[in-house]
Design a protein around this motif. Structure first.
Motif, PDB file in Angstrom:
ATOM      1  N   ASP A   1       1.601  -8.843  -1.386  1.00  0.00           N
ATOM      2  CA  ASP A   1       2.805  -8.995  -2.205  1.00  0.00           C
ATOM      3  C   ASP A   1       2.513  -8.834  -3.699  1.00  0.00           C
ATOM      4  O   ASP A   1       3.425  -8.503  -4.474  1.00  0.00           O
ATOM      5  CB  ASP A   1       3.453 -10.358  -1.957  1.00  0.00           C
ATOM      6  N   LEU A   2       1.260  -9.073  -4.109  1.00  0.00           N
ATOM      7  CA  LEU A   2       0.884  -8.918  -5.514  1.00  0.00           C
ATOM      8  C   LEU A   2       0.557  -7.476  -5.872  1.00  0.00           C
ATOM      9  O   LEU A   2       0.165  -7.190  -7.001  1.00  0.00           O
ATOM     10  CB  LEU A   2      -0.310  -9.818  -5.841  1.00  0.00           C
ATOM     11  N   GLY A   3       0.728  -6.560  -4.912  1.00  0.00           N
ATOM     12  CA  GLY A   3       0.551  -5.138  -5.201  1.00  0.00           C
ATOM     13  C   GLY A   3      -0.789  -4.559  -4.792  1.00  0.00           C
ATOM     14  O   GLY A   3      -1.134  -3.449  -5.211  1.00  0.00           O
ATOM     15  N   PHE A   4      -1.532  -5.280  -3.963  1.00  0.00           N
ATOM     16  CA  PHE A   4      -2.840  -4.791  -3.515  1.00  0.00           C
ATOM     17  C   PHE A   4      -2.726  -4.150  -2.132  1.00  0.00           C
ATOM     18  O   PHE A   4      -1.896  -4.550  -1.321  1.00  0.00           O
ATOM     19  CB  PHE A   4      -3.852  -5.936  -3.448  1.00  0.00           C
ATOM     20  N   SER A   5      -3.592  -3.173  -1.892  1.00  0.00           N
ATOM     21  CA  SER A   5      -3.699  -2.552  -0.575  1.00  0.00           C
ATOM     22  C   SER A   5      -5.095  -2.807  -0.021  1.00  0.00           C
ATOM     23  O   SER A   5      -6.084  -2.771  -0.766  1.00  0.00           O
ATOM     24  CB  SER A   5      -3.452  -1.039  -0.656  1.00  0.00           C
ATOM     25  N   LEU A   6      -5.160  -3.050   1.267  1.00  0.00           N
ATOM     26  CA  LEU A   6      -6.445  -3.315   1.910  1.00  0.00           C
ATOM     27  C   LEU A   6      -7.208  -2.003   2.074  1.00  0.00           C
ATOM     28  O   LEU A   6      -6.718  -1.064   2.704  1.00  0.00           O
ATOM     29  CB  LEU A   6      -6.227  -3.971   3.273  1.00  0.00           C
TER      30      LEU A   6
ATOM     31  N   ILE B   1     -21.367 -12.337   6.334  1.00  0.00           N
ATOM     32  CA  ILE B   1     -20.030 -12.741   5.896  1.00  0.00           C
ATOM     33  C   ILE B   1     -19.088 -11.572   6.134  1.00  0.00           C
ATOM     34  O   ILE B   1     -19.516 -10.412   6.188  1.00  0.00           O
ATOM     35  CB  ILE B   1     -19.999 -13.141   4.400  1.00  0.00           C
ATOM     36  N   GLN B   2     -17.801 -11.872   6.276  1.00  0.00           N
ATOM     37  CA  GLN B   2     -16.796 -10.828   6.442  1.00  0.00           C
ATOM     38  C   GLN B   2     -16.061 -10.641   5.123  1.00  0.00           C
ATOM     39  O   GLN B   2     -15.481 -11.586   4.586  1.00  0.00           O
ATOM     40  CB  GLN B   2     -15.818 -11.176   7.558  1.00  0.00           C
ATOM     41  N   GLU B   3     -16.087  -9.420   4.608  1.00  0.00           N
ATOM     42  CA  GLU B   3     -15.473  -9.120   3.314  1.00  0.00           C
ATOM     43  C   GLU B   3     -14.186  -8.324   3.501  1.00  0.00           C
ATOM     44  O   GLU B   3     -14.135  -7.356   4.269  1.00  0.00           O
ATOM     45  CB  GLU B   3     -16.436  -8.311   2.439  1.00  0.00           C
ATOM     46  N   PHE B   4     -13.144  -8.753   2.755  1.00  0.00           N
ATOM     47  CA  PHE B   4     -11.866  -8.038   2.706  1.00  0.00           C
ATOM     48  C   PHE B   4     -11.757  -7.429   1.310  1.00  0.00           C
ATOM     49  O   PHE B   4     -11.690  -8.160   0.322  1.00  0.00           O
ATOM     50  CB  PHE B   4     -10.704  -8.997   2.958  1.00  0.00           C
ATOM     51  N   GLU B   5     -11.741  -6.118   1.245  1.00  0.00           N
ATOM     52  CA  GLU B   5     -11.754  -5.423  -0.046  1.00  0.00           C
ATOM     53  C   GLU B   5     -10.367  -4.839  -0.331  1.00  0.00           C
ATOM     54  O   GLU B   5      -9.847  -4.023   0.446  1.00  0.00           O
ATOM     55  CB  GLU B   5     -12.797  -4.308  -0.014  1.00  0.00           C
ATOM     56  N   PHE B   6      -9.763  -5.264  -1.446  1.00  0.00           N
ATOM     57  CA  PHE B   6      -8.428  -4.813  -1.849  1.00  0.00           C
ATOM     58  C   PHE B   6      -8.493  -4.022  -3.149  1.00  0.00           C
ATOM     59  O   PHE B   6      -9.333  -4.302  -4.009  1.00  0.00           O
ATOM     60  CB  PHE B   6      -7.499  -6.017  -2.060  1.00  0.00           C
ATOM     61  N   VAL B   7      -7.576  -3.062  -3.286  1.00  0.00           N
ATOM     62  CA  VAL B   7      -7.432  -2.315  -4.543  1.00  0.00           C
ATOM     63  C   VAL B   7      -5.975  -2.446  -5.006  1.00  0.00           C
ATOM     64  O   VAL B   7      -5.051  -2.444  -4.193  1.00  0.00           O
ATOM     65  CB  VAL B   7      -7.804  -0.832  -4.379  1.00  0.00           C
ATOM     66  N   PRO B   8      -5.738  -2.576  -6.329  1.00  0.00           N
ATOM     67  CA  PRO B   8      -4.366  -2.681  -6.830  1.00  0.00           C
ATOM     68  C   PRO B   8      -3.692  -1.304  -6.852  1.00  0.00           C
ATOM     69  O   PRO B   8      -4.161  -0.383  -7.522  1.00  0.00           O
ATOM     70  CB  PRO B   8      -4.555  -3.234  -8.245  1.00  0.00           C
ATOM     71  N   THR B   9      -2.631  -1.152  -6.108  1.00  0.00           N
ATOM     72  CA  THR B   9      -1.926   0.134  -6.055  1.00  0.00           C
ATOM     73  C   THR B   9      -0.571   0.092  -6.746  1.00  0.00           C
ATOM     74  O   THR B   9       0.016   1.122  -7.043  1.00  0.00           O
ATOM     75  CB  THR B   9      -1.736   0.568  -4.591  1.00  0.00           C
ATOM     76  N   ASN B  10      -0.072  -1.094  -7.008  1.00  0.00           N
ATOM     77  CA  ASN B  10       1.158  -1.248  -7.800  1.00  0.00           C
ATOM     78  C   ASN B  10       1.209  -2.684  -8.305  1.00  0.00           C
ATOM     79  O   ASN B  10       0.365  -3.512  -7.968  1.00  0.00           O
ATOM     80  CB  ASN B  10       2.416  -0.895  -6.970  1.00  0.00           C
ATOM     81  N   GLY B  11       2.196  -2.983  -9.112  1.00  0.00           N
ATOM     82  CA  GLY B  11       2.337  -4.344  -9.614  1.00  0.00           C
ATOM     83  C   GLY B  11       1.544  -4.599 -10.888  1.00  0.00           C
ATOM     84  O   GLY B  11       1.012  -3.690 -11.528  1.00  0.00           O
TER      85      GLY B  11
END
Length: 256
Positions: free
Chosen positions: A149-154, A173-183
């Protein structure tokens, strides 16, 4: 039993077979996996020393500048004492396995499976492999949805070898990597990485790494030295779910 049959049995020819049947295929960490292990006797009578269930996954490990997948055992239990299985005999053994809270979520490249094995002395032990799905808990789901909802894509989800300072009982460890695509964070950040340590059904410890986008010569210098990255550690409980989006936004903004 003739001597000839005894020799063949000891090297796994004509040995027992095993098949695990699960009552469902998708779970959450902390919940129980239930099912039946079916054992079918082979051409000769055999003693089964034990039946064990292993909960397994793989993670990425690097050595000599080369990356490879390493198998990790999340949990292993014995479900039955020794017994003898007759020729073509069938036995059904019910079982229950509680999934540890640190079982990784099956998103991205992450796979989790249950491997059932028979321990037969001096024989090639038969085994059965069943993939299962691990869904995020309600708290982790709320965090992931807030990040979206903050504009990130996985961009990527993967299990990687755990840095020493974040090492727990498991080597990864399990890593979830997000990049900001809008917002609001688009153009300000390169990426945000999240690691979850579920402590109980209503408590999750979160490690967040915020990677700021380089600006000017000073920013490029910081990026080259990896000084543009900030690591934040905080705890989220079920009481925080209604306000988690705002809390994450405030935390990320403070490190932009």
């Amino acid at each position: 039993m003739s001597l000839f049959n005894k020799i063949f049995s000891s090297i796994g020819i004509g040995s027992a077979k095993v098949d695990t049947k699960l009552y469902q295929e998708k779970f959450e960490a902390g919940h129980e996996v239930t099912g039946i292990v079916e054992v079918i006797g082979g051409n000769t009578e055999q003693k089964i020393d034990e039946i064990y269930l292993s909960l397994l996954t793989t993670y990425v490990k690097e050595s000599n500048d080369r990356k490879f997948n390493q198998q990790a055992t999340i949990e292993k239990i014995r479900i039955v004492e020794s017994f003898t299985i007759g020729v073509d005999e069938r036995k059904e053994i019910p079982f229950s396995l509680k999934l540890p809270y640190d079982t990784p979520i099956t998103m991205g490249k992450t796979k989790v499976w249950i491997q059932t094995g028979l321990d037969i002395k001096n024989a090639l032990d038969p085994s059965d492999k069943d993939y299962i799905g691990i869904a995020p808990s309600p708290i982790i789901s709320s965090i992931l949805n807030a990040v979206y909802d903050l504009g990130f894509s996985l961009r990527k989800v993967d299990c990687e070898v755990a840095p020493y300072k974040f090492r727990s009982r498991l080597p990864f460890i399990q890593e979830f990597e997000f990049v900001p695509t809008n917002g609001a964070f688009r153009g300000k950040l390169d990426e945000v990485e999240l690691v979850f340590f579920q402590k109980s059904s209503d408590t999750v410890e979160v490690i967040m790494e915020v990677d700021r986008r380089a600006r000017g010569l000073a920013g490029l210098f910081s990026e080259a030295l990896e000084m543009d990255e900030s690591i934040i550690r905080f705890t989220v409980t079920s009481r925080d779910i209604p306000n988690i989006k705002q809390q994450l936004s405030n935390t990320i903004h403070s490190y932009c």
